[in-house]
Design an enzyme around this catalytic site. Structure first.
Site, PDB file in Angstrom:
ATOM      1  CB  THR A  10     -41.997  -4.914 -15.479  1.00 65.80           C
ATOM      2  OG1 THR A  10     -41.880  -4.639 -16.878  1.00 65.80           O
ATOM      3  CG2 THR A  10     -40.661  -5.378 -14.953  1.00 65.80           C
ATOM      4  CG  PHE A  46     -38.571  -1.505 -13.125  1.00 69.34           C
ATOM      5  CD1 PHE A  46     -37.829  -0.778 -12.217  1.00 69.34           C
ATOM      6  CD2 PHE A  46     -38.189  -2.812 -13.403  1.00 69.34           C
ATOM      7  CE1 PHE A  46     -36.721  -1.348 -11.585  1.00 69.34           C
ATOM      8  CE2 PHE A  46     -37.093  -3.390 -12.784  1.00 69.34           C
ATOM      9  CZ  PHE A  46     -36.361  -2.654 -11.871  1.00 69.34           C
ATOM     10  NE  ARG A  97     -40.082  -5.900 -26.902  1.00 67.69           N
ATOM     11  CZ  ARG A  97     -40.489  -7.122 -26.645  1.00 67.69           C
ATOM     12  NH1 ARG A  97     -41.045  -7.840 -27.620  1.00 67.69           N
ATOM     13  NH2 ARG A  97     -40.367  -7.647 -25.442  1.00 67.69           N
ATOM     14  N   GLY A 130     -15.483  16.872 -26.079  1.00 69.40           N
ATOM     15  CA  GLY A 130     -14.561  17.069 -24.964  1.00 69.40           C
ATOM     16  C   GLY A 130     -15.253  17.437 -23.665  1.00 69.40           C
ATOM     17  N   GLY A 131     -14.597  18.286 -22.896  1.00 72.72           N
ATOM     18  CA  GLY A 131     -15.102  18.677 -21.584  1.00 72.72           C
ATOM     19  C   GLY A 131     -16.475  19.321 -21.640  1.00 72.72           C
ATOM     20  CD  GLU A 153     -41.332  -1.134 -22.807  1.00 70.30           C
ATOM     21  OE1 GLU A 153     -41.734  -2.250 -22.442  1.00 70.30           O
ATOM     22  OE2 GLU A 153     -41.622  -0.097 -22.210  1.00 70.30           O
ATOM     23  CB  SER A 163     -29.276  -4.953 -26.339  1.00 64.48           C
ATOM     24  OG  SER A 163     -29.552  -3.576 -26.482  1.00 64.48           O
TER      25      SER A 163
END
Length: 406
Positions: free
Chosen positions: A135, A165, A250, A347-348, A371, A374
């Site tokens: 990359t 990256f 992937r 919840g919390g 990789e 979407s």
């Protein structure tokens, strides 16, 4: 095998006995060590050396390497089960295994015999580490957009470019660098660069939202001299070597995401059995049951797709890349939804750092990005579908002639 766990072992039972034992070994490590330590490992984004050494010592790292160098040459059908087990409890552990494959695959597939003898035993045992430098600031999923150049010399190449990256940059001994020939930009090359090469600079680690334990950094190469013997494959094979590494990665991302989704459902279901609201357990409310039903059904369907993709890779099917994009897209998007819904259901408590779902939630996002995001995989799948539709068998319900004449 038993069905005591919420998600059954139907895929595991299809493996040979020796491979089932490997998965059971990983499962035991998850229960005894990796799971209980996962929260502590994820507190700082520094390389998780203890976790990595454990995985190396127990032979899990070796699953990415050929037997003749100390590995087990595990097929994808086994690796997806291993990564799923690890992802269920600890993203760091799972990403250490997928990352080992990504960073070393080009060496396994393209290095000379001498280089393989020099590096693969150490990479297999964990004594050495590699990183995959693909990359760039202006190129990621689109490998053809790479700007890093290889200038030919009498002894090899001078490499110039920037990489971004890069996982394991701060710990790797060797770097697989992918770029293009300066004089013929359509020719892609890959080569190995040692971390102490003159002109090669590694940035400090870059902070990120999740996936702690596997830091990332940037690379800068300025006329880095590489001998011809360090080239991986032939000139022009850099693209295919990179694509194979990405394909396996992937599949690994899909397995990791499904493992995390499985863990999230297990945690949410256990909470629903213990928490009471309005006079009865949370799990007896129809709305909660429907949430859990959607989660478990979609996860099982995605596991089936991933098992198909693993078999396709092991057979060498020509359409495996498209199916890997399907599995990666489906599993990673599903994981983000499942973890979000599981956190909502708890919840919390789900939002607390002391509760695993907070970590699951932060880690889930990167699977949708790494990789190939979407959206990239949707384009890959859509292009392939349109291409095949032009030559596909005509649907028998259609009459002769152009469809626009209906």
């Amino acid at each position: 095998m038993t069905d005591a766990r919420l998600f059954g072992d139907h895929f595991l039972r299809a493996l040979p006995a020796e491979e089932q034992m490997t998965v059971q070994h990983v499962r035991a490590l998850c229960a005894s060590t990796l799971g209980p330590q996962a929260a502590e490992v994820a507190k700082q984004d520094v390389f998780a050396w203890e976790t990595f050494r454990l995985l190396a010592r127990e032979g899990i790292v070796a699953t990415a390497f050929p037997r003749r160098f100390g590995g087990t040459d595990a097929p994808q059908r086994l690796r997806v089960r291993i990564i799923e087990e690890l992802g269920r409890v600890c993203s760091t552990s799972a990403s250490l295994i997928t990352g080992t494959d990504l960073s070393s695959r080009a060496i396994v597939a393209g290095a000379s015999e001498a280089l393989q003898q020099q590096l693969l035993p150490g990479l297999c045992s964990g004594e050495l580490q590699a990183a995959f430098g693909l990359t760039e600031p202006g190129a990621g999923s689109d490998v053809r957009g790479l700007a890093t150049t290889f200038r030919r010399t009498s002894e090899g190449y001078l490499i110039t470019g920037r990489k971004k990256f890069i996982t394991r940059a701060s710990t790797a001994d060797w770097f697989v660098i992918v770029g293009r020939a300066e004089d013929t930009p359509g020719t892609f090359l890959a080569a190995l660069v040692p971390r102490d090469a003159p002109g090669f600079t590694i940035s400090p680690d870059v902070g990120k939202l999740g996936w702690f334990g596997v830091p990332i950094a940037s690379l800068d190469l300025r006329d880095v001299a590489v001998p011809l013997a360090h080239r991986l494959g032939e000139e022009g094979e850099g693209f295919s070597l990179a694509q194979d590494a990405l394909l396996r990665a992937r599949i690994g991302h899909a397995a990791m995401a499904l493992g995390r989704a499985i863990g999230a459902v297990e945690i949410a279901a256990a909470y629903a059995c213990e928490r009471s609201t309005f006079g009865k357990p949370l799990g007896e409310h129809q709305g909660v049951q429907w949430m859990l039903a959607d989660m478990v059904t979609q996860v099982e369907a995605s596991r089936a797709l991933l098992a198909l993709v693993a078999d396709k890779y092991d057979r060498g099917d020509s359409d495996v890349a498209t199916f890997a994009s399907m599995a990666k897209l489906q599993a990673t998007d599903l994981c983000m939804k499942v973890v979000t819904d599981a956190l909502q259901l708890t919840g919390g408590r789900g939002y607390l750092q002391d509760f695993p779902l907070e970590r699951f939630f932060r880690d889930a996002k990167l699977n949708q990005i790494g990789e190939g995001a979407s959206e990239v995989h949707k384009s890959v799948i859509g292009r392939d579908l349109v291409r095949r539709a032009r030559a596909a068998e005509r649907h028998p319900c259609l009459r002769e002639g152009s469809l626009v004449d209906y």
